[in-house]
Design a protein around this motif. Structure first.
Motif, mmCIF file in Angstrom:
data_model
loop_
_atom_site.group_PDB
_atom_site.id
_atom_site.type_symbol
_atom_site.label_atom_id
_atom_site.label_comp_id
_atom_site.label_asym_id
_atom_site.label_seq_id
_atom_site.Cartn_x
_atom_site.Cartn_y
_atom_site.Cartn_z
ATOM 1 N N GLN A 65 -5.350 7.497 -7.862
ATOM 2 C CA GLN A 65 -4.870 8.209 -9.043
ATOM 3 C C GLN A 65 -4.589 7.265 -10.203
ATOM 4 O O GLN A 65 -4.821 7.597 -11.361
ATOM 5 N N ARG A 66 -4.084 6.078 -9.909
ATOM 6 C CA ARG A 66 -3.722 5.104 -10.952
ATOM 7 C C ARG A 66 -4.814 4.077 -11.204
ATOM 8 O O ARG A 66 -4.623 3.161 -11.985
ATOM 9 N N GLU A 67 -5.949 4.234 -10.498
ATOM 10 C CA GLU A 67 -7.067 3.295 -10.610
ATOM 11 C C GLU A 67 -6.592 1.854 -10.426
ATOM 12 O O GLU A 67 -6.927 0.959 -11.192
ATOM 13 N N ALA A 68 -5.807 1.664 -9.382
ATOM 14 C CA ALA A 68 -5.250 0.346 -9.086
ATOM 15 C C ALA A 68 -6.305 -0.531 -8.420
ATOM 16 O O ALA A 68 -7.134 -0.048 -7.653
ATOM 17 N N SER A 69 -6.241 -1.811 -8.731
ATOM 18 C CA SER A 69 -7.231 -2.738 -8.210
ATOM 19 C C SER A 69 -6.647 -3.761 -7.242
ATOM 20 O O SER A 69 -7.372 -4.600 -6.733
ATOM 21 N N GLY A 70 -5.349 -3.720 -6.999
ATOM 22 C CA GLY A 70 -4.729 -4.673 -6.087
ATOM 23 C C GLY A 70 -3.290 -4.308 -5.796
ATOM 24 O O GLY A 70 -2.733 -3.398 -6.416
ATOM 25 N N LEU A 71 -2.717 -5.026 -4.841
ATOM 26 C CA LEU A 71 -1.344 -4.783 -4.406
ATOM 27 C C LEU A 71 -0.509 -6.048 -4.507
ATOM 28 O O LEU A 71 -0.986 -7.135 -4.197
ATOM 29 N N VAL A 72 0.741 -5.865 -4.919
ATOM 30 C CA VAL A 72 1.747 -6.917 -4.839
ATOM 31 C C VAL A 72 2.826 -6.364 -3.922
ATOM 32 O O VAL A 72 3.394 -5.304 -4.186
ATOM 33 N N ILE A 73 3.077 -7.064 -2.831
ATOM 34 C CA ILE A 73 4.055 -6.601 -1.843
ATOM 35 C C ILE A 73 5.237 -7.560 -1.829
ATOM 36 O O ILE A 73 5.057 -8.779 -1.685
#
Length: 167
Positions: A65-73
């Motif tokens: 939905q947010r067209e996210a390209s990566g994660l920060v955890i």
């Protein structure tokens, strides 16, 4: 998907795509999202912890939905800099994401090589809790509703600031 150092994350991202930040708690997962310019992290949602597959499906849907390209955890490092059981749990969550079949990513319209980076979250919950008490004047019940997603935004903002300073 690969786990990268935060300084390597920007190079692994396609242009003008958001990042998702996560604060993995014992009962909930706080989720935050950045803008496409990787400038500002904002609270997004709170996922109630249940089964990993359900958590992962919700996370992938939010990323789509947010067209996210990566994660920060957020990585809950101890105050002395060592990693304890909570860090092991967070790293296990990331490994489980890495093990998801490519079809799960394809179904969500995401690249299965989505990069992940960890960010030291030692102070995130306490800083956000203090802010919500002193600045926002929220009651304990209201704080409980927003603390984890606010902490996720704090984690994401710290990572975004570091990414910008590294370039």
């Amino acid at each position: 998907m690969a786990i990268l150092d935060i300084t390597e994350l920007k190079a692994a991202l396609p242009p003008r795509r958001a990042l998702i930040g996560l604060d993995l708690g014992e009962k909930t997962i706080g989720v935050a999202v950045s803008d496409i310019f990787l400038s500002i992290g904002s609270p997004l949602e709170l996922i109630k912890k249940s089964k990993f597959t359900q958590e992962a499906e919700r996370l992938l849907l939010l990323m789509k939905q947010r067209e996210a390209s990566g994660l920060v955890i957020g990585l809950p490092v101890n105050m002395d800099g060592t990693e304890g059981p909570r860090c092991q749990s967070v790293r296990a969550f990331a490994r489980n994401l890495l093990r998801l079949p490519a079809e799960k990513f394809a179904a969500a319209g995401l690249d299965p090589d989505l990069p992940i980076a960890f960010w030291d979250e030692r102070w995130s919950s306490s800083v956000m809790n203090r802010f919500l008490i002193e600045e926002a004047d929220l009651t304990r019940a209201k704080r409980a509703e927003v603390i984890d997603r606010s902490a996720a935004a704090y984690i994401l903002q710290g990572a975004l600031d570091r990414i910008r300073s590294a370039t």
